[in-house]
Design a protein around this motif. Structure first.
Motif, PDB file in Angstrom:
ATOM      1  N   ASP A 104      77.718  70.465   7.168  1.00  0.00           N
ATOM      2  CA  ASP A 104      78.249  71.458   8.100  1.00  0.00           C
ATOM      3  C   ASP A 104      77.161  72.273   8.779  1.00  0.00           C
ATOM      4  O   ASP A 104      77.447  73.235   9.484  1.00  0.00           O
ATOM      5  CB  ASP A 104      79.218  72.391   7.364  1.00  0.00           C
ATOM      6  CG  ASP A 104      80.451  71.647   6.870  1.00  0.00           C
ATOM      7  OD1 ASP A 104      80.995  70.823   7.633  1.00  0.00           O
ATOM      8  OD2 ASP A 104      80.860  71.873   5.721  1.00  0.00           O
ATOM      9  N   GLY A 105      75.880  71.895   8.540  1.00  0.00           N
ATOM     10  CA  GLY A 105      74.779  72.544   9.236  1.00  0.00           C
ATOM     11  C   GLY A 105      74.191  73.764   8.556  1.00  0.00           C
ATOM     12  O   GLY A 105      73.388  74.469   9.155  1.00  0.00           O
ATOM     13  N   HIS A 106      74.565  74.016   7.306  1.00  0.00           N
ATOM     14  CA  HIS A 106      74.051  75.170   6.576  1.00  0.00           C
ATOM     15  C   HIS A 106      72.946  74.750   5.613  1.00  0.00           C
ATOM     16  O   HIS A 106      73.100  73.753   4.894  1.00  0.00           O
ATOM     17  CB  HIS A 106      75.171  75.849   5.777  1.00  0.00           C
ATOM     18  CG  HIS A 106      76.324  76.256   6.626  1.00  0.00           C
ATOM     19  ND1 HIS A 106      77.532  75.590   6.600  1.00  0.00           N
ATOM     20  CD2 HIS A 106      76.447  77.225   7.555  1.00  0.00           C
ATOM     21  CE1 HIS A 106      78.356  76.151   7.466  1.00  0.00           C
ATOM     22  NE2 HIS A 106      77.727  77.140   8.069  1.00  0.00           N
ATOM     23  N   GLU A 107      71.868  75.515   5.587  1.00  0.00           N
ATOM     24  CA  GLU A 107      70.812  75.231   4.628  1.00  0.00           C
ATOM     25  C   GLU A 107      71.288  75.618   3.236  1.00  0.00           C
ATOM     26  O   GLU A 107      71.857  76.687   3.042  1.00  0.00           O
ATOM     27  CB  GLU A 107      69.527  75.983   4.970  1.00  0.00           C
ATOM     28  CG  GLU A 107      68.402  75.595   4.036  1.00  0.00           C
ATOM     29  CD  GLU A 107      67.030  75.847   4.612  1.00  0.00           C
ATOM     30  OE1 GLU A 107      66.067  75.642   3.870  1.00  0.00           O
ATOM     31  OE2 GLU A 107      66.934  76.237   5.776  1.00  0.00           O
ATOM     32  N   ARG A 108      71.074  74.722   2.289  1.00  0.00           N
ATOM     33  CA  ARG A 108      71.475  74.968   0.901  1.00  0.00           C
ATOM     34  C   ARG A 108      70.273  74.800  -0.002  1.00  0.00           C
ATOM     35  O   ARG A 108      69.583  73.779   0.050  1.00  0.00           O
ATOM     36  CB  ARG A 108      72.563  73.987   0.469  1.00  0.00           C
ATOM     37  CG  ARG A 108      73.900  74.273   1.130  1.00  0.00           C
ATOM     38  CD  ARG A 108      74.940  73.264   0.779  1.00  0.00           C
ATOM     39  NE  ARG A 108      75.487  73.444  -0.551  1.00  0.00           N
ATOM     40  CZ  ARG A 108      76.506  72.744  -1.027  1.00  0.00           C
ATOM     41  NH1 ARG A 108      77.085  71.813  -0.286  1.00  0.00           N
ATOM     42  NH2 ARG A 108      76.952  72.962  -2.243  1.00  0.00           N
ATOM     43  N   ALA A 109      70.052  75.793  -0.826  1.00  0.00           N
ATOM     44  CA  ALA A 109      69.029  75.683  -1.861  1.00  0.00           C
ATOM     45  C   ALA A 109      69.582  74.751  -2.925  1.00  0.00           C
ATOM     46  O   ALA A 109      70.689  74.961  -3.429  1.00  0.00           O
ATOM     47  CB  ALA A 109      68.713  77.050  -2.441  1.00  0.00           C
ATOM     48  N   LEU A 110      68.831  73.725  -3.270  1.00  0.00           N
ATOM     49  CA  LEU A 110      69.319  72.776  -4.263  1.00  0.00           C
ATOM     50  C   LEU A 110      69.265  73.358  -5.668  1.00  0.00           C
ATOM     51  O   LEU A 110      69.794  72.759  -6.609  1.00  0.00           O
ATOM     52  CB  LEU A 110      68.571  71.452  -4.131  1.00  0.00           C
ATOM     53  CG  LEU A 110      68.777  70.779  -2.761  1.00  0.00           C
ATOM     54  CD1 LEU A 110      68.031  69.457  -2.692  1.00  0.00           C
ATOM     55  CD2 LEU A 110      70.249  70.588  -2.437  1.00  0.00           C
ATOM     56  N   SER A 111      68.702  74.550  -5.793  1.00  0.00           N
ATOM     57  CA  SER A 111      68.752  75.265  -7.076  1.00  0.00           C
ATOM     58  C   SER A 111      70.189  75.611  -7.433  1.00  0.00           C
ATOM     59  O   SER A 111      70.497  75.876  -8.593  1.00  0.00           O
ATOM     60  CB  SER A 111      67.888  76.530  -7.024  1.00  0.00           C
ATOM     61  OG  SER A 111      68.339  77.395  -5.995  1.00  0.00           O
ATOM     62  N   GLU A 112      71.069  75.562  -6.463  1.00  0.00           N
ATOM     63  CA  GLU A 112      72.494  75.795  -6.715  1.00  0.00           C
ATOM     64  C   GLU A 112      73.055  74.755  -7.691  1.00  0.00           C
ATOM     65  O   GLU A 112      74.068  74.994  -8.343  1.00  0.00           O
ATOM     66  CB  GLU A 112      73.234  75.793  -5.368  1.00  0.00           C
ATOM     67  CG  GLU A 112      74.456  75.013  -5.267  1.00  0.00           C
ATOM     68  CD  GLU A 112      75.063  74.977  -3.864  1.00  0.00           C
ATOM     69  OE1 GLU A 112      76.211  74.533  -3.798  1.00  0.00           O
ATOM     70  OE2 GLU A 112      74.443  75.362  -2.864  1.00  0.00           O
ATOM     71  N   PHE A 113      72.372  73.621  -7.825  1.00  0.00           N
ATOM     72  CA  PHE A 113      72.816  72.561  -8.718  1.00  0.00           C
ATOM     73  C   PHE A 113      72.069  72.564 -10.058  1.00  0.00           C
ATOM     74  O   PHE A 113      72.228  71.626 -10.847  1.00  0.00           O
ATOM     75  CB  PHE A 113      72.668  71.198  -8.035  1.00  0.00           C
ATOM     76  CG  PHE A 113      73.509  71.077  -6.789  1.00  0.00           C
ATOM     77  CD1 PHE A 113      74.867  70.831  -6.866  1.00  0.00           C
ATOM     78  CD2 PHE A 113      72.937  71.255  -5.535  1.00  0.00           C
ATOM     79  CE1 PHE A 113      75.650  70.750  -5.723  1.00  0.00           C
ATOM     80  CE2 PHE A 113      73.707  71.176  -4.381  1.00  0.00           C
ATOM     81  CZ  PHE A 113      75.069  70.921  -4.475  1.00  0.00           C
ATOM     82  N   ALA A 114      71.290  73.601 -10.309  1.00  0.00           N
ATOM     83  CA  ALA A 114      70.544  73.702 -11.575  1.00  0.00           C
ATOM     84  C   ALA A 114      71.528  73.645 -12.742  1.00  0.00           C
ATOM     85  O   ALA A 114      72.610  74.238 -12.696  1.00  0.00           O
ATOM     86  CB  ALA A 114      69.730  74.984 -11.619  1.00  0.00           C
TER      87      ALA A 114
END
Length: 168
Positions: A13-23
């Motif tokens: 959807d075009g939003h930057e996501r920190a992959l730390s969200e999946f830690a």
């Protein structure tokens, strides 16, 4: 030491996501395409996500158009195709390059971590769509799987990774 969680990526959807969200989660990271002979694997990926998501698995799809121009659409077309044809609800990201000088830093790292078949002779290049990487809860790459390995064949490896205790 670099880990999966040190990267970020633009979602579908075009939003930057920190992959730390999946830690703390076990991850199956896949370069996907909508017009590939392996495209029906979307169904198996979605099944893994639905059956194991509550236990801590996330499947992450990264569309790529580097192999036979098999992902020609834009992000909206990709999202709609996946939802309508395969009921995909797992997280999807914007189209990326997985090889070459323009490859996404995450995919450069994945290729270095697990070089694949005969990878010791080369750069670990991704050979085709639906190459899969299993990432443990700690953000380290556990395994790399060839495009022709169906998602259901990875279930025992995923279950072993899910059985590992969650850190902190």
């Amino acid at each position: 030491m670099t880990r999966f969680h040190d990267f970020s990526a633009i979602d579908i959807d075009g939003h930057e996501r920190a992959l730390s969200e999946f830690a703390g989660q076990v991850l199956l990271v896949v370069n996907v395409a909508s017009r590939c002979g392996f495209t029906p694997q979307y169904a198996g990926l979605e099944r893994l996500w639905r059956e194991r998501g509550e236990r801590g698995l996330s499947v992450l799809g990264f569309p790529c158009d580097q192999f036979g121009r098999q992902e020609p659409g834009d992000e909206a077309q990709i999202r709609d195709f996946c939802a309508l044809n395969y009921g995909v609800t797992f997280p999807m990201f914007a189209k990326v390059e997985v090889n070459g000088p323009g490859s996404h830093p995450l995919w450069q790292w994945l290729r270095r971590e697990k070089r694949g078949f005969l990878g010791f002779l080369g750069d670990g290049a991704i050979k085709w769509n639906f190459t899969k990487f299993l990432v443990g809860r700690d953000g380290r790459v556990l395994a790399r799987y060839a495009p022709n390995q169906k998602p259901e064949s990875l279930a025992s490896d995923i279950d072993r990774a899910l059985a590992e205790p969650r850190s902190g």
